[in-house]
Design a protein around this motif. Structure first.
Motif, mmCIF file in Angstrom:
data_model
loop_
_atom_site.group_PDB
_atom_site.id
_atom_site.type_symbol
_atom_site.label_atom_id
_atom_site.label_comp_id
_atom_site.label_asym_id
_atom_site.label_seq_id
_atom_site.Cartn_x
_atom_site.Cartn_y
_atom_site.Cartn_z
ATOM 1 N N GLY A 1 -2.118 23.919 24.804
ATOM 2 C CA GLY A 1 -2.882 23.399 25.929
ATOM 3 C C GLY A 1 -3.410 24.474 26.850
ATOM 4 O O GLY A 1 -3.619 24.230 28.046
ATOM 5 N N ILE A 2 -3.667 25.682 26.312
ATOM 6 C CA ILE A 2 -4.166 26.809 27.105
ATOM 7 C C ILE A 2 -5.673 26.936 26.907
ATOM 8 O O ILE A 2 -6.180 26.790 25.787
ATOM 9 C CB ILE A 2 -3.471 28.126 26.677
ATOM 10 N N VAL A 3 -6.389 27.194 27.985
ATOM 11 C CA VAL A 3 -7.840 27.371 27.903
ATOM 12 C C VAL A 3 -8.148 28.479 26.896
ATOM 13 O O VAL A 3 -7.524 29.542 26.925
ATOM 14 C CB VAL A 3 -8.415 27.742 29.284
ATOM 15 N N PRO A 4 -9.083 28.280 25.976
ATOM 16 C CA PRO A 4 -9.384 29.327 24.987
ATOM 17 C C PRO A 4 -10.050 30.536 25.633
ATOM 18 O O PRO A 4 -10.705 30.420 26.672
ATOM 19 C CB PRO A 4 -10.339 28.633 24.017
ATOM 20 N N ALA B 1 -2.216 34.594 22.472
ATOM 21 C CA ALA B 1 -1.728 33.314 22.998
ATOM 22 C C ALA B 1 -1.354 33.393 24.469
ATOM 23 O O ALA B 1 -1.134 32.357 25.116
ATOM 24 C CB ALA B 1 -0.521 32.847 22.183
ATOM 25 N N ASP B 2 -1.301 34.587 25.017
ATOM 26 C CA ASP B 2 -0.957 34.788 26.422
ATOM 27 C C ASP B 2 -2.117 34.308 27.292
ATOM 28 O O ASP B 2 -3.244 34.783 27.147
ATOM 29 C CB ASP B 2 -0.690 36.278 26.661
ATOM 30 N N PRO B 3 -1.886 33.378 28.228
ATOM 31 C CA PRO B 3 -2.976 32.875 29.080
ATOM 32 C C PRO B 3 -3.678 33.963 29.881
ATOM 33 O O PRO B 3 -4.824 33.768 30.311
ATOM 34 C CB PRO B 3 -2.262 31.882 30.014
ATOM 35 N N ALA B 4 -3.010 35.110 30.073
ATOM 36 C CA ALA B 4 -3.636 36.197 30.834
ATOM 37 C C ALA B 4 -4.831 36.795 30.097
ATOM 38 O O ALA B 4 -5.744 37.340 30.720
ATOM 39 C CB ALA B 4 -2.609 37.289 31.135
ATOM 40 N N ILE B 5 -4.826 36.721 28.764
ATOM 41 C CA ILE B 5 -5.942 37.233 27.979
ATOM 42 C C ILE B 5 -7.055 36.188 27.987
ATOM 43 O O ILE B 5 -6.918 35.109 27.419
ATOM 44 C CB ILE B 5 -5.506 37.557 26.536
ATOM 45 N N ARG C 1 -5.853 28.794 17.692
ATOM 46 C CA ARG C 1 -5.081 27.623 17.289
ATOM 47 C C ARG C 1 -3.839 27.486 18.169
ATOM 48 O O ARG C 1 -3.504 26.385 18.631
ATOM 49 C CB ARG C 1 -4.663 27.736 15.821
ATOM 50 N N ARG C 2 -3.164 28.603 18.425
ATOM 51 C CA ARG C 2 -1.953 28.546 19.235
ATOM 52 C C ARG C 2 -2.281 28.116 20.659
ATOM 53 O O ARG C 2 -1.547 27.333 21.269
ATOM 54 C CB ARG C 2 -1.243 29.904 19.214
#
Length: 492
Positions: A180-183, A120-124, A174-175
């Motif tokens: 609202g984070i880019v997949p 779920a971390d946007p960095a990944i 899903r998270r």
């Protein structure tokens, strides 16, 4: 005198050992990888290490992950040396060692909650996988995702606490959707046909069992690029650890030995960026399919062709198998007569040159790759590497004598004894079933081909059934050596 591999000891490693040419403390995680084994550490991790050494892509470091508690032993070995790995490249007349530092963390295997939190971390931005051919829940006969597999059904019934790779990936997606984070991109690095599409089928197929809206969102917004990956990388044993200590003075809990050759052909489809891997030799293409089919049929199919006769002859190492004229000539004949003719043209590639390269790689005396490793997991590998080639030959009305012999050799191997009478220890996730079927097939060859989930339409072909029965009877009557001799002479 050896030096224990660790971050603190990097500067004191022997001069002949290359080490990271970048500040590891400046790396940031951008890729989460499932399946931290030898191939991954000799392939993707090396490409990233090369990239980081150029001063590029330092926000694309690797975080390891796994779904099986058995992977904890590997994590502990790497944790003791700060996630560093010694990669030793070997062929005849050449050996070099380097320490790679592209991994910066490894989540406790089986800790689904921790892995999902990291996903779920946007960095990944990329999730990559080397989970072996058997990890994709594919029905062997159809080649399609199996939504009825018990592990998939369990995840569908309890999506909040998934246990499979696909369930955990889906929970992470899903998270991200909800936040609202880019997949992230899901990037398979396994040796299976159309690995990106297969991964898509697993993730989206599971989503359809849980939430159609989530399935639609994942289908529309997540990238699953196909890839062709290649590098021969045997398992690590005390032999490899001893060679590293003796030749290079390094004590490594889990070194990787591999050939110098490596290849990575990758479709350029990513949802949220990617590292500039073209700077270190990765070939980005619009369609991987021609390269993938060439590799799977000529290399992986070739491995299968030499594995089972060598196993029945009690040959231990792959290079020793290639030094046996019967095995080498069987490989050459089956490749040129039956396998290579099914491979369509590949851009800027000579199929004959590619085969000769494969032949040299198989013959590398320094790798220590074992015949037993090549024989492993035939119930998952044969439907991907051999049986589709048989199907194509049958459709074209062409001879399948060599491929039928290869299949008979596999059946004879699964009986569980070599030609000398030595016991073959279980070497397939479905060994009990394979051995029982092979024993039934000694008197009734049709029993082997009746494994619908493995052979499908091929097993129902009268032409193939006759060729298989003839080859299996010859193996039981005369053994592998005589049978191969007669096949090569055209008198089988």
């Amino acid at each position: 005198m050896t030096t224990k591999l660790s971050l603190a000891n990097l500067a004191s490693l022997p001069a002949g050992v290359a080490r990271p040419k970048y500040d590891r403390s400046a790396l940031k995680a951008g890729i989460l990888h499932f399946g931290v084994g030898n191939f991954h550490r000799a392939h993707q991790a090396v490409y990233l290490d090369d990239l980081f050494a150029q001063g590029r892509g330092h926000d694309w470091a690797l975080v390891g992950a796994g779904v099986f508690e058995g992977e904890e032993a590997g994590r502990q070995k790497l944790a003791e040396q700060d996630w560093l790995t010694t990669v030793v490249e070997q062929d005849e007349g050449h050996m070099s060692a380097r320490v790679t530092g592209s991994m910066v963390d490894f989540i406790t295997p089986g800790d689904g909650a921790a892995i999902i939190a990291r996903l779920a971390d946007p960095a990944i931005k990329i999730v990559s996988l080397t989970i072996t051919e058997g990890g994709y829940f594919i029905d062997p006969a159809s080649g399609l995702f199996d939504p009825t597999h018990p592990a998939i059904v369990a995840d569908a019934q309890n999506p909040g606490a998934p246990k499979t790779v696909f369930g955990i990936i889906l929970a992470g997606l899903r998270r991200r959707r909800d936040d609202g984070i880019v997949p992230f991109t899901v990037m398979s690095c396994d040796n299976i046909p159309h690995n990106g599409r297969v991964t898509y089928d697993g993730v989206v197929g599971l989503a359809r069992l849980i939430d159609e809206d989530l399935a639609g969102w994942a289908s529309d917004h997540v990238a699953f690029p196909n890839a062709m990956v290649d590098r021969i990388t045997p398992a690590t044993t005390d032999r490899e650890r001893a060679i590293l200590a003796k030749e290079f003075g390094v004590e490594d809990n889990w070194p990787v030995f591999c050939e110098p050759f490596r290849q990575w052909v990758l479709e350029d489809r990513f949802t949220d960026g990617r590292p500039p891997l073209e700077k270190v030799g990765v070939q980005f293409v619009a369609d991987v399919s021609p390269y993938e089919l060439m590799k799977i049929r000529i290399l992986n199919g070739g491995h299968a062709a030499i594995a089972y006769p060598a196993g029945l002859m009690d040959i231990h190492f792959v290079h020793e198998a290639m030094a046996e004229p019967l095995v080498r000539n069987f490989l050459d004949k089956i490749e040129h007569d039956e396998i290579i003719p099914t491979v369509p043209p590949v851009p800027d590639t000579s199929l004959e040159d590619y085969y000769r390269l494969i032949e040299r790689r198989f013959s590398n005396p320094k790798i220590g790759d074992t015949v037993r490793r090549l024989c492993l997991d035939g119930s998952n590998r044969q439907p991907k590497f051999i049986i589709p080639t048989i199907a194509d030959r049958l459709k074209a009305g062409k001879s399948v004598a060599g491929l039928a012999l290869e299949s008979a050799l596999w059946c004879r191997y699964c009986f569980g004894t070599t030609d000398s009478g030595a016991v073959i220890e279980p070497n397939d996730p479905n060994w009990d079933r394979m051995q029982a079927t092979a024993r039934a097939a000694k008197a009734d060859p049709a029993a082997w081909l009746a494994m619908e989930d493995i052979y499908g339409d091929v097993g129902r072909s009268p032409v193939f059934a006759a060729a298989f029965a003839h080859a299996l009877a010859a193996l039981w009557a005369n053994g592998a050596r005589v049978t191969l001799t007669r096949y090569l002479a055209g008198t089988l």
